[in-house]
Design an enzyme around this catalytic site. Structure first.
Site, PDB file in Angstrom:
ATOM      1  N   HIS A  95       0.740  -1.426   0.027  1.00 55.45           N
ATOM      2  CA  HIS A  95      -0.053  -0.022  -0.087  1.00 55.45           C
ATOM      3  C   HIS A  95       0.887   1.124  -0.017  1.00 55.45           C
ATOM      4  CE1 HIS A  95       0.535  -0.069   4.453  1.00 55.45           C
ATOM      5  NE2 HIS A  95       0.666   1.179   4.231  1.00 55.45           N
ATOM      6  N   ASP A 125       0.231  -7.478   1.406  1.00 48.53           N
ATOM      7  CA  ASP A 125       0.481  -6.220   1.556  1.00 48.53           C
ATOM      8  C   ASP A 125       2.020  -6.174   1.777  1.00 48.53           C
ATOM      9  OD1 ASP A 125       0.096  -3.525   1.872  1.00 48.53           O
ATOM     10  OD2 ASP A 125       0.137  -3.395   4.103  1.00 48.53           O
ATOM     11  N   SER A 202       4.892   2.364   8.315  1.00 48.06           N
ATOM     12  CA  SER A 202       4.413   1.183   7.040  1.00 48.06           C
ATOM     13  C   SER A 202       5.712   0.667   6.308  1.00 48.06           C
ATOM     14  CB  SER A 202       3.117   1.538   6.161  1.00 48.06           C
ATOM     15  OG  SER A 202       2.156   1.870   7.182  1.00 48.06           O
TER      16      SER A 202
END
Length: 352
Positions: A95, A125, A202
């Site tokens: 993402h 992901d 992230s």
């Protein structure tokens, strides 16, 4: 009665103790390194080993498939990544870089380098990017996430809010979790930790005290108190190999949501199972192969075609592209009964 010798010995002892006190006073307080406790030393050691391999990722364009912001300017973003090969291979979150128009990375020593997307896997992901320059970068080691224990110390390293290489520490709060992203994507076998994650974390690594990467930080539940998640390192290792070779992960699927589940020792002994865990069916995809084959929520998968399945990592690795359309035998525990069911996996579509 006390003789003169005893008085002399007492005097000598007091003199010795006094001398030691004076020596301690002259020596001054202990050095800073001596007062660091084991927890601090573990965190510092992990950061020193892995920190140089953590990079800041800057994305320009329209990640996540968005074409533009309301002011018609392309939307950008940022995140973290960890170098897994010295020639510039970097693992991060899908993402963070999916659909990016341009990617650049910043290293801990201040270099800013262009990079390109080699491939991404929205199902886990995870994504792989490569630096577009002839460089040699510090690289981190991928560890075995199956060795993790609940309560074990872990360290999250990343670039939250754009700050360079920040560190948070905590413990493993849970293993074998399933996480559904806002896009509807279901990620299996994630690690739950209370090591704080923030915007920009992230794609950064989750690290053990030995300096091994056992997870890729992926999400935090907004509104919850310190509930954070990372994709398991063994899943990352599997995806990494496929992205290097093919640029994507083509896999089969049987239409279940799975969770790591222990097997009762007496049940394992009764059925002659050499494993302590399997995969519990937590959900079924309507009309999917598992439903057609008769699987039920609560079943625990223990083998595929005779090969033991000890967890979701094993299940993901075994459901490879060569099983698409081919009859496959599942061994499962339904309560205490061992059953064998034939299922025909389908190709699992890559989710955007």
């Amino acid at each position: 009665m006390l003789d003169d010798a005893s008085f002399i010995r007492d005097d000598e002892r007091h003199d010795q103790e006094g001398g030691e006190s004076i020596s301690r006073a002259v020596a001054g307080p202990p050095a800073e390194g001596e007062i660091l406790d084991a927890y601090s030393r573990a965190v510092i050691g992990a950061v020193e080993l892995v920190g140089p391999a953590v990079v800041h990722i800057q994305v320009a364009g329209a990640p996540n498939g968005a074409e533009a912001t309301p002011d018609r300017q392309p939307r950008g973003g940022s995140g973290s990544g960890v170098v897994v090969a010295p020639d510039g291979l970097i693992l991060t979150n899908s993402h963070v870089v999916h659909g990016a128009g341009a990617i650049s990375i910043s290293t801990q020593d201040g270099r800013r380098l262009p990079a390109r997307l080699l491939g991404d896997d929205p199902d886990t992901d995870l994504a792989l990017i490569r630096v577009d320059a002839a460089v040699t970068l510090p690289a981190a080691k991928l560890g075995d996430s199956r060795q993790l224990k609940v309560g074990q110390l872990v360290v999250a390293i990343g670039n939250p809010l754009g700050f360079e290489c920040t560190v948070t520490a905590g413990v493993v709060s849970g293993l074998g979790r399933s996480l559904r992203a806002r896009s509807g994507r279901l990620i299996d076998d994630v690690i739950q930790t209370d090591a704080s994650l923030n915007p920009g974390n992230s794609g950064g690594p989750l690290v053990t005290s030995a300096g091994e990467v056992v997870g890729i930080n992926t999400a935090v539940i907004m509104g919850a108190q310190g509930i954070c998640f990372a994709v398991a390192g063994n899943t990352a290792r599997f995806v990494l190999g496929h992205l290097i070779r093919h640029g994507r992960v083509r896999r089969s699927g049987i239409g279940i949501a799975g969770q790591h589940a222990p097997i009762l020792r007496r049940v394992a002994r009764f059925h002659g199972l050499d494993q302590e865990s399997g995969v519990r069916v937590a959900g079924l995809e309507p009309g999917g192969p598992a439903v057609k084959a008769g699987l039920e929520v609560g079943d625990i998968l223990v083998a595929i075609d005779g090969k033991p399945v000890g967890g979701v990592d094993d299940l993901v690795r075994m459901l490879t592209e060569d099983r698409v359309g081919r009859s496959t035998e599942l061994a499962l525990l339904r309560r205490t009964e061992l059953k064998r069911i034939a299922v025909v996996p389908m190709e699992r579509p890559q989710r955007a």
